[in-house]
Scaffold this active site. Sequence first.
Site, mmCIF file in Angstrom:
data_model
loop_
_atom_site.group_PDB
_atom_site.id
_atom_site.type_symbol
_atom_site.label_atom_id
_atom_site.label_comp_id
_atom_site.label_asym_id
_atom_site.label_seq_id
_atom_site.Cartn_x
_atom_site.Cartn_y
_atom_site.Cartn_z
ATOM 1 N N GLN A 546 -23.620 -28.132 33.405
ATOM 2 C CA GLN A 546 -23.416 -28.585 32.028
ATOM 3 C C GLN A 546 -22.544 -29.832 31.931
ATOM 4 O OE1 GLN A 546 -21.497 -26.061 28.675
ATOM 5 N NE2 GLN A 546 -23.721 -25.783 28.522
ATOM 6 N N ASP A 549 -17.359 -32.181 35.234
ATOM 7 C CA ASP A 549 -16.141 -31.486 35.656
ATOM 8 C C ASP A 549 -16.469 -30.145 36.318
ATOM 9 O OD1 ASP A 549 -13.920 -33.070 33.781
ATOM 10 O OD2 ASP A 549 -15.880 -32.841 32.858
ATOM 11 N N HIS A 591 -13.639 -32.419 29.882
ATOM 12 C CA HIS A 591 -14.963 -32.972 29.593
ATOM 13 C C HIS A 591 -15.005 -34.483 29.736
ATOM 14 C CE1 HIS A 591 -16.338 -29.117 28.654
ATOM 15 N NE2 HIS A 591 -16.096 -29.061 27.362
#
Length: 802
Positions: A546, A549, A591
């Site tokens: 996703q 990180d 993020h």
Amino acid sequence: MVKEQHNTTLTFEDFKTEVINDYKLAITSRECSLLGRKEVLTGKAKFGIFGDGKEVPQLAMAKAFQNGDFRSGYYRDQTFMMAIGELTPVQFFAGLYGHTDLSFDPMSAGRQMGGHFVTHSLNEDGSWKNLTQQKNSSADISPTAGQMPRLLGLAQASKIYRNVSGITNASNFSTNGNEIAWGTIGNASTSEGLFFETINAAGVLQVPMVMSVWDDEYGISVHAKHQTTKENISEILKGYQRDENSNGYEIFRVKGWDYAELIATYEKAAAIAREQHVPILIHVHELTQPQGHSTSGSHERYKDSERLAWEKEFDCLRQMRLWMIAINIASPEELDAIDAEAKKIVVEAKKEAWNNFIQPIINEQKELIGLLEKIAPSSTNKDFILKHCADLKAIKNPLKKEILIAARKSLRLVINQNGHHELAQWISNYIAITQPKFSSNLHSESPLNIHSIQKIAPTYKENASADTDGRMILRDNFDALFNKHPQVLIFGEDAGAIGDVNQGLEGMQEKYGELRVADTGIREATIVGQGIGMALRGLRPIAEIQYLDYLLYAIQIMSDDLATLQYRTVGKQKAPLIVRTRGHRLEGIWHSGSPMGMIINAVRGMHVLVPRNMTQAAGFYNALLECDEPALVIECLNGYRLKEVAPTNYGEFKTPIGVVETLKEGTDITLVSYGSTLRLVQQAANELLEVGINCEVIDIQSLLPFDLNHDIVKSLAKTNRLLVIDEDVPGGASAYILQQITEIQDGYKYLDSKPETLTAKAHRPAYGTDGDYFSKPSTEDIFEKTYSMMNESNPVKFPNLY
């Protein structure tokens, strides 16, 4: 506990010949382990890790293993590999010696230590073999439990082949999804998170996976009481047992010395997994490890006398022998004869493997000695050369490095003398022949590698404007790819129902189904593992992580398994997995990551692509699906809602891999960057024009490989100055970029001032827009850094800003 256990399930008529043959194979494997340890201790081999004590359960597993099946295993499965006909004693010793010829050591040509096994999935040209017509083993790795994530994908491939129609060349890879993925692991390694992550995911997915745990109560010197709750992995996994109301596992527990019960258990497990697509756990306990963990230590140091006595008594071969005698399959004398013959076979195999390994090196040793003796007499350094010659001649079992050391040290002694050219040529030829044995096949060398990809530019409608969200370009391109390539599937957290968190897959699951566009749990390592396993079986998976990180959860699997696969199999297996993620600049610590230095240093063997917009990213996906290499594509997290011009040739245009793009031509300084930061670089370049500084702006596009055409150095020849702008930490990817430009491309020759970097701060960015501004390069930072470099060369025209 009784000393002898009888089980009359096997009858004399049904099993006599089969059992005797099994015993012959098992005792041969044991003799390989015993003699292998001696070869290490005498110095002929570097290190040994063997499968002694695990022979009988591996025989049972091999009996249930069918053509088309895949193993993802533990580095003690030598008996299994022998039982399926993929490892001979001669090959066993070739691997122990590190023979660099694949025809002698088909497991890795000396690139991995012994005990790491593989079968060949590819033909000489890199094309697929028919994997349904052979028994298959994915290439082992040493990191404990590292084999687990790929096991999940190997099993899931069967589910895909059974339930998705129209897959290209499916018959080469599957027979209606009937194949089982067989996993093996030591009991201590079940403590690893990768084990539990995989076990959970397989239960959720309901895939045909049979997981064997070889339990000998220890992890090197550490007892199970320090490893596993209740000292019993099957006990603590009881909650996974399926019942009439819920899916789950079938769980079996069987003694590792009970030949008959092992065979019955594995046959039953295989039937359930193969027919019902249910995962199975087989806990094989009461196993032994007669020689300890490896040749680096003795188990007598940490096992008490009672345990050592029990291990001697319940050695699986001893118990098999007692059982065979008890039910009249063979007499003690017949078994003694088998033992003696096995010892003889293994000794001869060892001699053959050693001769195959050492004789070519001895021939090279003699060749160099002859050359040195030829050139020494006319040299002013005759005595020193002859000393190197004598030292080399005294080595009974030479290594290649010892030969080359003698040659290179001698070369220094004949500079500008007779024989210098001949010796230099010999060394150059020797390195040219030898180095590829240790360095080839990091990437695909087949006709389908990235170099086969030709650029196809996006086409646009006449007078088209930038009015389309970047996410929609990705979405429509994925739509075209799913239509074009029926073997393509994508999966990840939130990738399915909502079309990924940035809507790049909007509507794709509804259109193509839950198997081709799938949601997963939050489990990054096994998401990548799913992709590796399915790619090993001919599918073209795209594994979505996703955020960049979160890639750190999966970096070990990418580094140790995926990136090394072509290398450690010498090009005999491939897994052209695409890992898709998004990252770079956004808010906050978690993020906004850009750990590119870490990534590019960890995944050599993969390609790392860093598109600045979604059209470029789509072009990379189109290109990668035409070649056979793994890659990581990092989309710009802040680019999904930015407007781009919509192409008309979705699925067809291709962004070339390893090629830079010049976004703005200039004469004063070259600015190099990638990804989201490029937009800031372009803005700064426009502002610098206002003060008389004409920058050339170059988009790297691809970090691995880097600027294959050496276009950046061509820019330096014009501008004579270089600034690398990077949102990674200081010394991260910027150091790599500088090394590539100044060293590999010899860019230093054209520089009038030192090359500079402008990077993020060493910390991660704080939350919010100000966090980004004060943590990563801004337009003003880029302007001022560039201006200061020009100030150094012309302080009159560009006076100090501060």
